[in-house]
Write a protein that holds these residues in place. Structure first.
Motif, PDB file in Angstrom:
ATOM      1  N   GLU A  33      24.509 -28.314   6.724  1.00 11.65           N
ATOM      2  CA  GLU A  33      23.476 -27.877   7.654  1.00 11.65           C
ATOM      3  C   GLU A  33      23.137 -26.400   7.517  1.00 11.65           C
ATOM      4  OE1 GLU A  33      27.422 -27.964   9.978  1.00 11.65           O
ATOM      5  OE2 GLU A  33      26.402 -29.163   8.442  1.00 11.65           O
ATOM      6  N   ASP A  34      23.957 -25.654   6.768  1.00  7.30           N
ATOM      7  CA  ASP A  34      23.732 -24.218   6.583  1.00  7.30           C
ATOM      8  C   ASP A  34      23.233 -23.863   5.186  1.00  7.30           C
ATOM      9  OD1 ASP A  34      24.640 -23.730   9.183  1.00  7.30           O
ATOM     10  OD2 ASP A  34      26.729 -23.553   8.528  1.00  7.30           O
ATOM     11  N   LEU A  35      22.847 -24.863   4.404  1.00  8.85           N
ATOM     12  CA  LEU A  35      22.451 -24.606   3.013  1.00  8.85           C
ATOM     13  C   LEU A  35      21.220 -23.708   2.900  1.00  8.85           C
ATOM     14  CD1 LEU A  35      22.905 -27.969   1.073  1.00  8.85           C
ATOM     15  CD2 LEU A  35      23.970 -25.760   0.544  1.00  8.85           C
ATOM     16  N   TYR A  36      20.236 -23.941   3.754  1.00 12.94           N
ATOM     17  CA  TYR A  36      18.957 -23.244   3.612  1.00 12.94           C
ATOM     18  C   TYR A  36      18.775 -22.230   4.729  1.00 12.94           C
ATOM     19  CZ  TYR A  36      18.269 -27.081   0.398  1.00 12.94           C
ATOM     20  OH  TYR A  36      18.415 -27.967  -0.627  1.00 12.94           O
ATOM     21  N   PRO A  37      18.245 -21.059   4.344  1.00 12.56           N
ATOM     22  CA  PRO A  37      17.818 -20.640   3.006  1.00 12.56           C
ATOM     23  C   PRO A  37      19.007 -20.493   2.057  1.00 12.56           C
ATOM     24  CG  PRO A  37      17.760 -18.776   4.493  1.00 12.56           C
ATOM     25  CD  PRO A  37      18.055 -19.973   5.340  1.00 12.56           C
ATOM     26  N   LEU A  38      18.827 -20.918   0.808  1.00 12.62           N
ATOM     27  CA  LEU A  38      19.909 -20.857  -0.166  1.00 12.62           C
ATOM     28  C   LEU A  38      20.340 -19.423  -0.421  1.00 12.62           C
ATOM     29  CD1 LEU A  38      18.883 -23.362  -3.003  1.00 12.62           C
ATOM     30  CD2 LEU A  38      20.463 -23.758  -1.096  1.00 12.62           C
ATOM     31  N   ASP A  39      21.649 -19.214  -0.443  1.00 12.07           N
ATOM     32  CA  ASP A  39      22.215 -17.933  -0.874  1.00 12.07           C
ATOM     33  C   ASP A  39      22.357 -18.014  -2.390  1.00 12.07           C
ATOM     34  OD1 ASP A  39      23.747 -15.707  -1.494  1.00 12.07           O
ATOM     35  OD2 ASP A  39      24.998 -15.871   0.306  1.00 12.07           O
ATOM     36  N   VAL A  40      21.294 -17.659  -3.087  1.00 10.05           N
ATOM     37  CA  VAL A  40      21.237 -17.843  -4.532  1.00 10.05           C
ATOM     38  C   VAL A  40      22.322 -17.049  -5.236  1.00 10.05           C
ATOM     39  CG1 VAL A  40      19.797 -17.558  -6.584  1.00 10.05           C
ATOM     40  CG2 VAL A  40      18.775 -18.375  -4.451  1.00 10.05           C
ATOM     41  N   GLU A  41      22.573 -15.820  -4.809  1.00  8.92           N
ATOM     42  CA  GLU A  41      23.596 -15.005  -5.477  1.00  8.92           C
ATOM     43  C   GLU A  41      24.984 -15.603  -5.317  1.00  8.92           C
ATOM     44  OE1 GLU A  41      22.804 -12.676  -7.578  1.00  8.92           O
ATOM     45  OE2 GLU A  41      20.705 -13.081  -7.052  1.00  8.92           O
ATOM     46  N   ARG A  42      25.265 -16.134  -4.147  1.00  9.42           N
ATOM     47  CA  ARG A  42      26.564 -16.788  -3.946  1.00  9.42           C
ATOM     48  C   ARG A  42      26.683 -18.027  -4.819  1.00  9.42           C
ATOM     49  NH1 ARG A  42      29.108 -18.668   1.961  1.00  9.42           N
ATOM     50  NH2 ARG A  42      30.964 -19.765   1.118  1.00  9.42           N
ATOM     51  N   ALA A  43      25.607 -18.779  -4.938  1.00  8.60           N
ATOM     52  CA  ALA A  43      25.616 -19.968  -5.790  1.00  8.60           C
ATOM     53  C   ALA A  43      25.846 -19.604  -7.247  1.00  8.60           C
ATOM     54  CB  ALA A  43      24.303 -20.732  -5.634  1.00  8.60           C
ATOM     55  N   LEU A  44      25.185 -18.558  -7.716  1.00  7.32           N
ATOM     56  CA  LEU A  44      25.353 -18.134  -9.104  1.00  7.32           C
ATOM     57  C   LEU A  44      26.766 -17.623  -9.359  1.00  7.32           C
ATOM     58  CD1 LEU A  44      21.914 -16.389  -9.760  1.00  7.32           C
ATOM     59  CD2 LEU A  44      22.650 -18.673 -10.472  1.00  7.32           C
ATOM     60  N   ALA A  45      27.349 -16.976  -8.376  1.00  6.29           N
ATOM     61  CA  ALA A  45      28.733 -16.506  -8.521  1.00  6.29           C
ATOM     62  C   ALA A  45      29.676 -17.696  -8.692  1.00  6.29           C
ATOM     63  CB  ALA A  45      29.134 -15.670  -7.309  1.00  6.29           C
ATOM     64  N   LYS A  46      29.424 -18.782  -7.951  1.00  4.98           N
ATOM     65  CA  LYS A  46      30.234 -19.989  -8.109  1.00  4.98           C
ATOM     66  C   LYS A  46      29.994 -20.618  -9.471  1.00  4.98           C
ATOM     67  CE  LYS A  46      33.122 -23.091  -6.571  1.00  4.98           C
ATOM     68  NZ  LYS A  46      34.548 -22.738  -6.317  1.00  4.98           N
ATOM     69  N   LEU A  47      28.752 -20.639  -9.900  1.00  6.02           N
ATOM     70  CA  LEU A  47      28.444 -21.176 -11.231  1.00  6.02           C
ATOM     71  C   LEU A  47      29.091 -20.356 -12.334  1.00  6.02           C
ATOM     72  CD1 LEU A  47      24.735 -22.082 -10.547  1.00  6.02           C
ATOM     73  CD2 LEU A  47      26.436 -23.711 -11.377  1.00  6.02           C
ATOM     74  N   ASP A  48      29.292 -19.065 -12.102  1.00  6.84           N
ATOM     75  CA  ASP A  48      29.983 -18.218 -13.070  1.00  6.84           C
ATOM     76  C   ASP A  48      31.364 -18.761 -13.411  1.00  6.84           C
ATOM     77  OD1 ASP A  48      28.282 -16.151 -13.930  1.00  6.84           O
ATOM     78  OD2 ASP A  48      28.585 -15.027 -12.071  1.00  6.84           O
ATOM     79  N   THR A  49      31.999 -19.421 -12.458  1.00  6.03           N
ATOM     80  CA  THR A  49      33.368 -19.901 -12.665  1.00  6.03           C
ATOM     81  C   THR A  49      33.431 -21.043 -13.677  1.00  6.03           C
ATOM     82  OG1 THR A  49      33.310 -21.514 -10.830  1.00  6.03           O
ATOM     83  CG2 THR A  49      33.956 -19.245 -10.298  1.00  6.03           C
ATOM     84  N   ILE A  50      32.288 -21.699 -13.955  1.00  3.00           N
ATOM     85  CA  ILE A  50      32.268 -22.770 -14.952  1.00  3.00           C
ATOM     86  C   ILE A  50      31.165 -22.544 -15.982  1.00  3.00           C
ATOM     87  CG2 ILE A  50      33.241 -24.465 -13.340  1.00  3.00           C
ATOM     88  CD1 ILE A  50      30.397 -25.679 -13.128  1.00  3.00           C
ATOM     89  N   ARG A  51      30.655 -21.328 -16.062  1.00  2.00           N
ATOM     90  CA  ARG A  51      29.486 -21.032 -16.904  1.00  2.00           C
ATOM     91  C   ARG A  51      29.626 -21.594 -18.311  1.00  2.00           C
ATOM     92  NH1 ARG A  51      25.560 -16.662 -17.843  1.00  2.00           N
ATOM     93  NH2 ARG A  51      26.117 -15.656 -15.881  1.00  2.00           N
ATOM     94  N   ASP A  52      30.781 -21.394 -18.942  1.00  2.00           N
ATOM     95  CA  ASP A  52      30.954 -21.802 -20.337  1.00  2.00           C
ATOM     96  C   ASP A  52      31.118 -23.306 -20.501  1.00  2.00           C
ATOM     97  OD1 ASP A  52      30.807 -19.137 -21.053  1.00  2.00           O
ATOM     98  OD2 ASP A  52      32.983 -18.847 -21.079  1.00  2.00           O
ATOM     99  N   SER A  53      31.203 -24.027 -19.404  1.00  2.00           N
ATOM    100  CA  SER A  53      31.398 -25.477 -19.475  1.00  2.00           C
ATOM    101  C   SER A  53      30.146 -26.249 -19.054  1.00  2.00           C
ATOM    102  CB  SER A  53      32.574 -25.893 -18.581  1.00  2.00           C
ATOM    103  OG  SER A  53      33.786 -25.345 -19.067  1.00  2.00           O
ATOM    104  N   ILE A  54      29.028 -25.552 -18.905  1.00  2.00           N
ATOM    105  CA  ILE A  54      27.798 -26.212 -18.457  1.00  2.00           C
ATOM    106  C   ILE A  54      26.936 -26.616 -19.651  1.00  2.00           C
ATOM    107  CG2 ILE A  54      25.668 -25.992 -17.134  1.00  2.00           C
ATOM    108  CD1 ILE A  54      27.092 -23.960 -15.354  1.00  2.00           C
ATOM    109  N   LEU A  55      26.519 -27.874 -19.667  1.00  2.00           N
ATOM    110  CA  LEU A  55      25.508 -28.353 -20.604  1.00  2.00           C
ATOM    111  C   LEU A  55      24.218 -28.526 -19.816  1.00  2.00           C
ATOM    112  CD1 LEU A  55      27.452 -31.176 -22.524  1.00  2.00           C
ATOM    113  CD2 LEU A  55      26.869 -28.904 -23.387  1.00  2.00           C
ATOM    114  N   TRP A  56      23.194 -27.753 -20.164  1.00  2.00           N
ATOM    115  CA  TRP A  56      21.919 -27.849 -19.449  1.00  2.00           C
ATOM    116  C   TRP A  56      21.051 -28.908 -20.116  1.00  2.00           C
ATOM    117  CZ3 TRP A  56      22.056 -25.375 -15.034  1.00  2.00           C
ATOM    118  CH2 TRP A  56      22.827 -24.206 -14.902  1.00  2.00           C
TER     119      TRP A  56
END
Length: 358
Positions: free
Chosen positions: A198-221
């Protein structure tokens, strides 16, 4: 079986940025100022569609039964882009009566004065599911579709939370995410990081990207839904967020994958009536028809998109309901904030592209 999500999400020409919308209309406006090919006729409507197997499903479930009941013929036309809608309206020569669109056009089209308000005296919207942004003054939802967490069956039990999706130690292997900014991975990252739905929006884009950093090298786009399905089917990715129809298709064809339906991201397509529609009254009658439980159940039988009217599930066999977008197997799905995305897609796309480069 048909593959979910392909008609709406696969049509990249439909989801246009605000800037490209303006550019696209320039050359079309003059051409559309000429007399229209499709004339107003009270006994027919023109429905602008994505086409393909989805159009065939609508013909069977909606168009032909509607014609039989009302005598109003439904003619389809392809090329349902935002630019064409704007060009027709600005030229004062609207040829379409109904257009199926992605959710962002519910607000973009209304903001630009391109849409007729829905006539509530004709269209009963009280049965539509209760979800943020699903109903607007100028649109009605059409069907539900989803992205789901899918995983290689060799992982055993598989992920049960979005935090699991980001846990490389517990579930080693690559992750397959849709490359576009609105592909659901930003929401997944925030949920994995402890943000409540219920708290997703507005998205905290920077926080999301920081979490994505933790698996950055394992992502296949993946750039297309077919590519995402392939990544999961051939084992290149251990976990992915892919269209539910694609996941079902892969599994039905023997791929060693399972679907974590409890980790579902739901969105929808919508139907709008462009400003100056020549057969507006008949268009409203069609929208009213398409939102009946019977019509919603019929389209769910013809295609695996889910009904936006919950009462339709009372008319759908349990085994069929269990494979539909928004069905009972998707307990407490995350409904994507499409209004927010409509207002922020350009900026977030720019930020995500920058993040991918560094």
């Amino acid at each position: 079986m048909p593959t979910n999500y392909d008609a709406p999400q696969g049509n990249s020409s439909l989801r246009m940025t605000r800037r490209s919308l303006l550019k696209a209309t320039g050359g079309l406006t003059a051409a559309l100022a000429m007399p229209g090919i499709v004339r107003a006729q009270s006994n027919r409507i023109v429905f602008a569609t994505w086409g393909g197997s989805w159009e065939e499903a609508m013909r069977k479930a909606w168009f032909d039964p509607f014609t039989e009941e009302t005598g109003i013929e439904v003619i389809t036309q392809p090329g349902n882009t935002y630019g064409r809608v704007q060009a027709m309206v600005e030229a004062g020569n609207t040829e379409w009566d109904i257009v199926e669109v992605l959710p962002d056009f519910q607000w973009l089209g209304a903001d630009r004065g391109l849409l007729e308000p829905i006539d509530d005296a004709v269209v009963d919207r009280t049965g539509i599911m209760d979800a943020p942004d699903l109903v607007t003054e100028h649109s009605v939802p059409q069907v539900l579709f989803a992205r789901v967490v899918t995983y290689n069956s060799q992982l055993g039990e598989g992920p049960r939370t979005f935090a699991d999706v980001f846990d490389l130690e517990k579930f080693p292997g690559k992750r397959a995410f849709y490359a576009k900014a609105h592909g659901g991975y930003l929401e997944a990252a925030l949920l994995a990081d402890g943000v409540a739905p219920e708290d997703l929006y507005p998205l905290d884009v920077e926080r999301a990207l920081a979490k994505l950093d933790t698996i950055r090298d394992s992502i296949l786009w993946y750039e297309t839904n077919a590519q995402g399905e392939q990544y999961m089917s051939d084992g290149q990715a251990a976990i992915g967020i892919i269209p539910d129809g694609r996941a079902l298709n892969a599994k039905d064809n023997g791929a060693p994958i399972e679907i974590a339906y409890g980790l579902s991201l739901i969105t929808w397509s919508a139907m709008v009536v462009p400003k100056g529609a020549p057969n507006k009254d008949a268009a409203m009658r069609f929208l009213a028809y398409a939102l009946t439980p019977q019509a919603q159940a019929a389209i769910a039988e013809a295609y695996t998109y889910g009904p936006v009217v919950p009462a339709a599930f009372d008319l759908i066999a349990p085994e069929r309901a269990a494979i539909l977008s928004g069905g009972p197997q998707m307990k407490d799905p995350i409904v994507l904030g499409e209004k927010w995305w409509g207002e922020n897609l350009d900026a977030v796309t720019e930020r995500v592209t920058e993040w991918k480069l560094f």
